[in-house]
Design a protein around this motif. Sequence first.
Motif, PDB file in Angstrom:
ATOM      1  N   THR A  50      -9.466  -9.987 -11.545  1.00 13.76           N
ATOM      2  CA  THR A  50      -9.636  -8.538 -11.446  1.00 13.76           C
ATOM      3  C   THR A  50     -10.771  -8.096 -12.349  1.00 13.76           C
ATOM      4  O   THR A  50     -11.140  -8.789 -13.317  1.00 13.76           O
ATOM      5  CB  THR A  50      -8.369  -7.762 -11.847  1.00 13.76           C
ATOM      6  OG1 THR A  50      -8.148  -7.894 -13.263  1.00 13.76           O
ATOM      7  CG2 THR A  50      -7.142  -8.252 -11.098  1.00 13.76           C
ATOM      8  N   ILE A  51     -11.301  -6.903 -12.048  1.00 20.48           N
ATOM      9  CA  ILE A  51     -12.322  -6.294 -12.886  1.00 20.48           C
ATOM     10  C   ILE A  51     -12.161  -4.780 -12.791  1.00 20.48           C
ATOM     11  O   ILE A  51     -11.828  -4.261 -11.720  1.00 20.48           O
ATOM     12  CB  ILE A  51     -13.738  -6.737 -12.458  1.00 20.48           C
ATOM     13  CG1 ILE A  51     -14.796  -6.266 -13.463  1.00 20.48           C
ATOM     14  CG2 ILE A  51     -14.062  -6.282 -11.047  1.00 20.48           C
ATOM     15  CD1 ILE A  51     -16.163  -6.926 -13.254  1.00 20.48           C
ATOM     16  N   ASP A  52     -12.373  -4.094 -13.918  1.00 20.30           N
ATOM     17  CA  ASP A  52     -12.273  -2.635 -13.872  1.00 20.30           C
ATOM     18  C   ASP A  52     -13.646  -2.000 -14.049  1.00 20.30           C
ATOM     19  O   ASP A  52     -14.666  -2.691 -14.149  1.00 20.30           O
ATOM     20  CB  ASP A  52     -11.241  -2.117 -14.879  1.00 20.30           C
ATOM     21  CG  ASP A  52     -11.683  -2.275 -16.333  1.00 20.30           C
ATOM     22  OD1 ASP A  52     -10.827  -2.101 -17.225  1.00 20.30           O
ATOM     23  OD2 ASP A  52     -12.873  -2.573 -16.590  1.00 20.30           O
ATOM     24  N   THR A  53     -13.665  -0.690 -14.123  1.00 18.86           N
ATOM     25  CA  THR A  53     -14.904   0.069 -14.136  1.00 18.86           C
ATOM     26  C   THR A  53     -15.834  -0.332 -15.278  1.00 18.86           C
ATOM     27  O   THR A  53     -17.058  -0.309 -15.122  1.00 18.86           O
ATOM     28  CB  THR A  53     -14.605   1.574 -14.246  1.00 18.86           C
ATOM     29  OG1 THR A  53     -13.605   1.932 -13.296  1.00 18.86           O
ATOM     30  CG2 THR A  53     -15.844   2.410 -14.019  1.00 18.86           C
ATOM     31  N   ILE A  54     -15.262  -0.693 -16.418  1.00 15.12           N
ATOM     32  CA  ILE A  54     -16.112  -1.009 -17.567  1.00 15.12           C
ATOM     33  C   ILE A  54     -16.330  -2.516 -17.690  1.00 15.12           C
ATOM     34  O   ILE A  54     -16.844  -2.977 -18.698  1.00 15.12           O
ATOM     35  CB  ILE A  54     -15.539  -0.440 -18.882  1.00 15.12           C
ATOM     36  CG1 ILE A  54     -14.184  -1.062 -19.220  1.00 15.12           C
ATOM     37  CG2 ILE A  54     -15.447   1.076 -18.804  1.00 15.12           C
ATOM     38  CD1 ILE A  54     -13.690  -0.714 -20.621  1.00 15.12           C
ATOM     39  N   GLY A  55     -15.938  -3.265 -16.668  1.00 15.19           N
ATOM     40  CA  GLY A  55     -16.215  -4.691 -16.654  1.00 15.19           C
ATOM     41  C   GLY A  55     -15.174  -5.564 -17.320  1.00 15.19           C
ATOM     42  O   GLY A  55     -15.418  -6.759 -17.522  1.00 15.19           O
ATOM     43  N   ARG A  56     -14.030  -4.997 -17.645  1.00 14.46           N
ATOM     44  CA  ARG A  56     -12.944  -5.802 -18.211  1.00 14.46           C
ATOM     45  C   ARG A  56     -12.384  -6.699 -17.116  1.00 14.46           C
ATOM     46  O   ARG A  56     -12.065  -6.231 -16.030  1.00 14.46           O
ATOM     47  CB  ARG A  56     -11.860  -4.889 -18.759  1.00 14.46           C
ATOM     48  CG  ARG A  56     -10.665  -5.600 -19.365  1.00 14.46           C
ATOM     49  CD  ARG A  56      -9.583  -4.596 -19.709  1.00 14.46           C
ATOM     50  NE  ARG A  56      -9.940  -3.720 -20.803  1.00 14.46           N
ATOM     51  CZ  ARG A  56     -10.124  -2.400 -20.704  1.00 14.46           C
ATOM     52  NH1 ARG A  56     -10.001  -1.802 -19.527  1.00 14.46           N
ATOM     53  NH2 ARG A  56     -10.409  -1.672 -21.767  1.00 14.46           N
ATOM     54  N   THR A  57     -12.259  -7.992 -17.398  1.00 14.13           N
ATOM     55  CA  THR A  57     -11.836  -8.958 -16.373  1.00 14.13           C
ATOM     56  C   THR A  57     -10.551  -9.670 -16.769  1.00 14.13           C
ATOM     57  O   THR A  57     -10.220  -9.783 -17.952  1.00 14.13           O
ATOM     58  CB  THR A  57     -12.926 -10.016 -16.151  1.00 14.13           C
ATOM     59  OG1 THR A  57     -13.194 -10.695 -17.387  1.00 14.13           O
ATOM     60  CG2 THR A  57     -14.211  -9.388 -15.642  1.00 14.13           C
ATOM     61  N   PHE A 107     -10.182   1.643 -25.097  1.00 12.16           N
ATOM     62  CA  PHE A 107      -8.851   1.874 -25.669  1.00 12.16           C
ATOM     63  C   PHE A 107      -7.780   2.027 -24.596  1.00 12.16           C
ATOM     64  O   PHE A 107      -6.591   2.124 -24.931  1.00 12.16           O
ATOM     65  CB  PHE A 107      -8.880   3.109 -26.568  1.00 12.16           C
ATOM     66  CG  PHE A 107      -9.917   3.024 -27.635  1.00 12.16           C
ATOM     67  CD1 PHE A 107     -11.130   3.690 -27.507  1.00 12.16           C
ATOM     68  CD2 PHE A 107      -9.709   2.244 -28.753  1.00 12.16           C
ATOM     69  CE1 PHE A 107     -12.098   3.603 -28.481  1.00 12.16           C
ATOM     70  CE2 PHE A 107     -10.668   2.151 -29.737  1.00 12.16           C
ATOM     71  CZ  PHE A 107     -11.864   2.825 -29.598  1.00 12.16           C
ATOM     72  N   TRP A 108      -8.186   2.067 -23.357  1.00  8.76           N
ATOM     73  CA  TRP A 108      -7.207   2.183 -22.274  1.00  8.76           C
ATOM     74  C   TRP A 108      -7.484   1.141 -21.213  1.00  8.76           C
ATOM     75  O   TRP A 108      -8.497   1.169 -20.528  1.00  8.76           O
ATOM     76  CB  TRP A 108      -7.207   3.574 -21.644  1.00  8.76           C
ATOM     77  CG  TRP A 108      -6.140   3.669 -20.598  1.00  8.76           C
ATOM     78  CD1 TRP A 108      -4.785   3.644 -20.803  1.00  8.76           C
ATOM     79  CD2 TRP A 108      -6.316   3.730 -19.180  1.00  8.76           C
ATOM     80  NE1 TRP A 108      -4.119   3.705 -19.608  1.00  8.76           N
ATOM     81  CE2 TRP A 108      -5.031   3.761 -18.596  1.00  8.76           C
ATOM     82  CE3 TRP A 108      -7.440   3.771 -18.362  1.00  8.76           C
ATOM     83  CZ2 TRP A 108      -4.833   3.826 -17.223  1.00  8.76           C
ATOM     84  CZ3 TRP A 108      -7.250   3.845 -16.994  1.00  8.76           C
ATOM     85  CH2 TRP A 108      -5.960   3.873 -16.434  1.00  8.76           C
TER      86      TRP A 108
END
Length: 130
Positions: A50-57, A107-108
């Motif tokens: 998975t990956i989110d908007t800020i690139g956290r995988t 932080f979230w």
Amino acid sequence: QLQLLESGGGSVQTGGSLRLSCAQSGDLYSSYCLAWFRQAPGKEREGVATIDTIGRTTYADPVKGRFTISQDNAKNTLYLQINNLKPEDTAMYYCAAIRLRVRPTDFWDPDCRSRDYNDWGQGTQVTVSS
């Protein structure tokens, strides 16, 4: 509505590499979780990365160190780089997306692994021979 179209699958030998792509079009999300799933014949679908908007995988344990998920927002395309392929990686690979109401921050963490994805592509087949 967001449309997802996967490509890049194929037949490779053990140890080979592939790069899967998932082109996004239509109602693009500004805050999101994006994911790759796979489903082998006779098995349940499983999350891969998975990956989110800020690139956290995040990565499932069986693929850590071999798979890399990335998102190119300029091209509206999600990628999955797969290295050192194994026969057990044989499956149909799907990309998925979900719009987030809140933009992820340092932080979230939206916990993309636990999300119930509602946008899906048609899949691309990966077959690995020994």
